[in-house]
Structure formats: C-alpha cells, structure tokens
Design a protein around this motif. Structure first.
Motif, PDB file in Angstrom:
ATOM      1  N   GLY A 199       0.810  -1.211   0.000  1.00 41.07           N
ATOM      2  CA  GLY A 199       0.000   0.000   0.000  1.00 41.07           C
ATOM      3  C   GLY A 199       0.841   1.257   0.000  1.00 41.07           C
ATOM      4  O   GLY A 199       0.499   2.251  -0.655  1.00 41.07           O
ATOM      5  N   LEU A 251      -2.961  -5.291  -4.348  1.00 40.49           N
ATOM      6  CA  LEU A 251      -3.219  -5.003  -2.944  1.00 40.49           C
ATOM      7  C   LEU A 251      -4.287  -5.936  -2.390  1.00 40.49           C
ATOM      8  O   LEU A 251      -5.111  -6.477  -3.127  1.00 40.49           O
ATOM      9  CB  LEU A 251      -3.680  -3.550  -2.782  1.00 40.49           C
ATOM     10  CG  LEU A 251      -2.754  -2.462  -3.340  1.00 40.49           C
ATOM     11  CD1 LEU A 251      -3.345  -1.090  -3.072  1.00 40.49           C
ATOM     12  CD2 LEU A 251      -1.353  -2.573  -2.757  1.00 40.49           C
ATOM     13  N   HIS A 309      -8.680  -4.942   1.882  1.00 32.73           N
ATOM     14  CA  HIS A 309      -8.793  -3.767   2.745  1.00 32.73           C
ATOM     15  C   HIS A 309      -8.078  -2.565   2.139  1.00 32.73           C
ATOM     16  O   HIS A 309      -8.621  -1.448   2.105  1.00 32.73           O
ATOM     17  CB  HIS A 309      -8.218  -4.071   4.135  1.00 32.73           C
ATOM     18  CG  HIS A 309      -8.195  -2.881   5.050  1.00 32.73           C
ATOM     19  ND1 HIS A 309      -9.340  -2.372   5.628  1.00 32.73           N
ATOM     20  CD2 HIS A 309      -7.163  -2.086   5.462  1.00 32.73           C
ATOM     21  CE1 HIS A 309      -9.021  -1.322   6.366  1.00 32.73           C
ATOM     22  NE2 HIS A 309      -7.714  -1.133   6.283  1.00 32.73           N
ATOM     23  N   LEU A 310      -6.858  -2.799   1.648  1.00 31.62           N
ATOM     24  CA  LEU A 310      -6.092  -1.701   1.054  1.00 31.62           C
ATOM     25  C   LEU A 310      -6.727  -1.205  -0.240  1.00 31.62           C
ATOM     26  O   LEU A 310      -6.692  -0.014  -0.543  1.00 31.62           O
ATOM     27  CB  LEU A 310      -4.650  -2.142   0.796  1.00 31.62           C
ATOM     28  CG  LEU A 310      -3.716  -2.118   2.004  1.00 31.62           C
ATOM     29  CD1 LEU A 310      -2.355  -2.686   1.632  1.00 31.62           C
ATOM     30  CD2 LEU A 310      -3.550  -0.699   2.538  1.00 31.62           C
ATOM     31  N   GLN A 334      -9.448   1.151   0.728  1.00 31.86           N
ATOM     32  CA  GLN A 334      -8.873   2.403   1.220  1.00 31.86           C
ATOM     33  C   GLN A 334      -8.329   3.256   0.085  1.00 31.86           C
ATOM     34  O   GLN A 334      -8.558   4.466   0.023  1.00 31.86           O
ATOM     35  CB  GLN A 334      -7.762   2.094   2.230  1.00 31.86           C
ATOM     36  CG  GLN A 334      -7.172   3.319   2.907  1.00 31.86           C
ATOM     37  CD  GLN A 334      -6.118   2.944   3.944  1.00 31.86           C
ATOM     38  OE1 GLN A 334      -5.883   1.762   4.207  1.00 31.86           O
ATOM     39  NE2 GLN A 334      -5.492   3.941   4.514  1.00 31.86           N
TER      40      GLN A 334
END
Length: 347
Positions: A137, A164, A167-168, A171
């Motif tokens: 990330g 990635l 979760h990343l 984000q």
C-alpha cells in the motif's frame, strides 16, 4: 483544457484485432473508468493514449490537439502502473521527484511539490525510505504521489490496485476518488474489477473484444444495461436470467416472441406476502436450496420454474432447505433480452 477524444481507433497485434473502431469523448476533469474482462483491449487503449502503443488507424486528441505523433514524454500526462515501477535504489523522495528533475524543474520547486503531495498521501514519514522497506500500500501511494507531483492535466491508471489486499484496495479507492475531487486533472482508470468501476467512475466505458459496448454513469450502466453481457458483468452477484414459461407471463408484447429472456437483479425479488400493485408480477414459488450470510444481507440460492436463481434479502429472514416461498418482481426493475442478439428489448 484536458478533454480527450478517441476517433475511429483501431489496433492489431498480428492477426489479432485488439481495438475495433473505438470512438469515445472524455470531458475535461472527468474520472472515466475503462472496465472489461482480460483481453478486451482496455489497457491497450490506455497505452495508445500514453504513446506506449502506436495505432493502426484513427486519431487521439487532447485539448483539441492531435497527439498521434507526439512522443510519450511530450504528451503532458502521468501514468500509474500496476507494478508501481519505482526505482529500487532511490528513496521515496527521490522517486517522487525524479520526473520533475527530468523536466529541469528547480530543486526548491521539486522539494515543495514532493512535500505537499507526501502530506496529502500521508507518507511524509516515509520520504527517506527505499521501496524495499515499504508495504504494498505504501508503494502504491508513492507511485500515485509521483504522478500527482507532475501536476499534469491527464493522469492514467492501469489496474493500480490489483496487487493489494481487499482492505487496502477499498482504502485506496477512496483516496484516489478524493484526490480527483480535489484536483482538476482528467483521470482515466483501467480495471477488470466492476466494484472499482462502479464506486470510482463519473462514467464507465464497458469493453468486450475490442469494442465499447456501453458508456454511461454507474447508475445507468447498472439499471439500464444495453445487453446481457453488461447485465452479467456489472453487478455482483450478476443478474439472473430466466427463460421459458415465466417470460411468456410478462405483460409486454416483446415477451411473446421466441428466444426472450427475463433479467432480474438478485435484490429486485420480493416475497409475495400480499396484494400485488399494478407494476408487480407474481412469479410463483421459489425453492430454497442454500443460504449464504453476507452480514446485513443473505444470498439465497434456489430454483424458480426449474432454473437456478439467486435472491438477496435481509439476513434476519429465516429459510430452511427445500422451503417454497412465493416471490414477485417489480416490473419497472425487470429487463427483457433477446437471447440471440443479447440486446435489451426494454430500453
């Protein structure tokens, strides 16, 4: 102005036609997503704009200027790659400022821009590190920062989040969208992930086999798909397609023709617990086979008129295997496709 025009673009690799008569206009400041399955031509289209691939025919204009014969380094655009493409021997600060150094920008201006972008991306504390010391990330943020630091009117993204974790990716989607809203750059984003496409793009261009199948807002693409390919590709889970006797019960003249298919999104089914409104149609009993808990919702797998159908409903509703439940649909949210052509008959 950084409006972009693709006119009659064609590109082949040997006998394989990758792009076929592509015509597309992108407004200045727009965030456009090119989405489609692997091999559909989306990355090739992006690379022709960047100057990394030459065209067989057609023209590309940026700000009204034809750039077909302009060298890549002179096209005044930045690109963020899937592989990050960072220089391993350079620090984060040096990676972010390298392109500016090649442009002969002063050291003080480079330092100023790198500092501003690093603060924006929350990587100021990483400026002295090298890529091998960063997480995936963090590396992606550096690659993004390098592009933003150049302050070009056009920024291109070639599947930048595919390496990635989930979760990343979530984000970074939010961060890239926020950066676009705070900038004046035109952004074109390539992905095969329909979730990225629908959550990030002002508009989406859906490609298949080198052809643009449909262009529109995420809402239009989802609720008004032009054909069965788009209806199945955009949306997770994909649209249900139902044939046979159920189709002939629809109150539409087109439904009485041969080879017609009813299309219904999983969330558009309702349980038939009362009187029907004028725009509703009862479809009969749905036999539950399996339930998947999705948190606040659940996805039912079962049979309707002998065909596999998925229904999304509230996770608090209780169903048992083999249970028969009467279902209905809102006809304003249903679609009718011609099976042979794949085209939506209700647009």
């Amino acid at each position: 102005m950084a409006n972009i025009e693709f006119s009659n673009l064609a590109k082949s690799f040997g006998s394989a036609k990758i792009l076929k008569d592509i015509n597309l206009e992108i407004a200045s400041g727009e965030f456009l997503v090119l989405v489609g399955p692997s091999g559909c031509g989306k990355s090739t289209l992006l690379r022709t704009l960047a100057g990394l691939e030459t065209l067989d025919s057609g023209t590309i204009k940026v700000g009204g200027k034809v750039i077909n014969n302009v060298e890549p380094q002179d096209r005044d655009l930045a690109m963020v790659f899937q592989s990050y493409a960072l220089y391993p021997h350079m620090t984060v600060e040096e990676n972010m400022g390298f392109g500016l150094k090649l442009q002969k920008i002063s050291a003080s201006e480079i330092a100023k821009r790198v500092k501003e972008i690093a603060e924006l991306l929350q990587i100021s504390h990483l400026l002295e590190r090298r890529p091998k010391e960063l997480s995936g990330g963090q590396r992606q943020r550096v690659a993004l920062g390098r592009a933003l630091a150049r302050k070009t009117p056009v920024i291109l993204f070639d599947e930048p989040l595919s390496n990635l974790d989930a979760h990343l990716r979530t984000q970074m989607r939010v961060e890239i969208k926020r950066l676009h809203e705070n900038s004046k750059s035109t952004m074109i984003y390539v992905t095969h992930d329909q979730m990225e496409a629908t959550t990030m793009g002002d508009r989406i261009a859906v490609l298949k086999d080198g052809v643009i199948e449909q262009v529109g807002t995420p809402t239009d693409i989802y609720h008004r798909p032009k054909n069965m390919f788009i209806a199945s590709f955009i949306g997770s889970p994909e649209m249900n397609f139902i044939e046979g006797n159920t189709v002939r019960r629809l109150p539409w003249p087109e439904a009485q023709k041969a080879d017609q298919v009813l299309g219904v999104r999983p969330e558009s089914f309702k349980f038939n617990t009362g009187d029907l409104s004028p725009q509703e149609l009862a479809l009969g009993d749905y036999t539950v086979e399996l339930s998947e808990n999705l948190g606040g919702q659940q996805m039912l797998h079962g049979l309707l008129d002998g065909q596999s159908v998925r229904i999304i409903t509230d996770s608090m509703d209780k169903f048992s295997k083999g249970q028969k439940v009467p279902v209905k649909i809102d006809l304003t949210k249903a679609h009718l496709f011609d099976k042979k052509t794949g085209q939506n008959q209700r647009l």
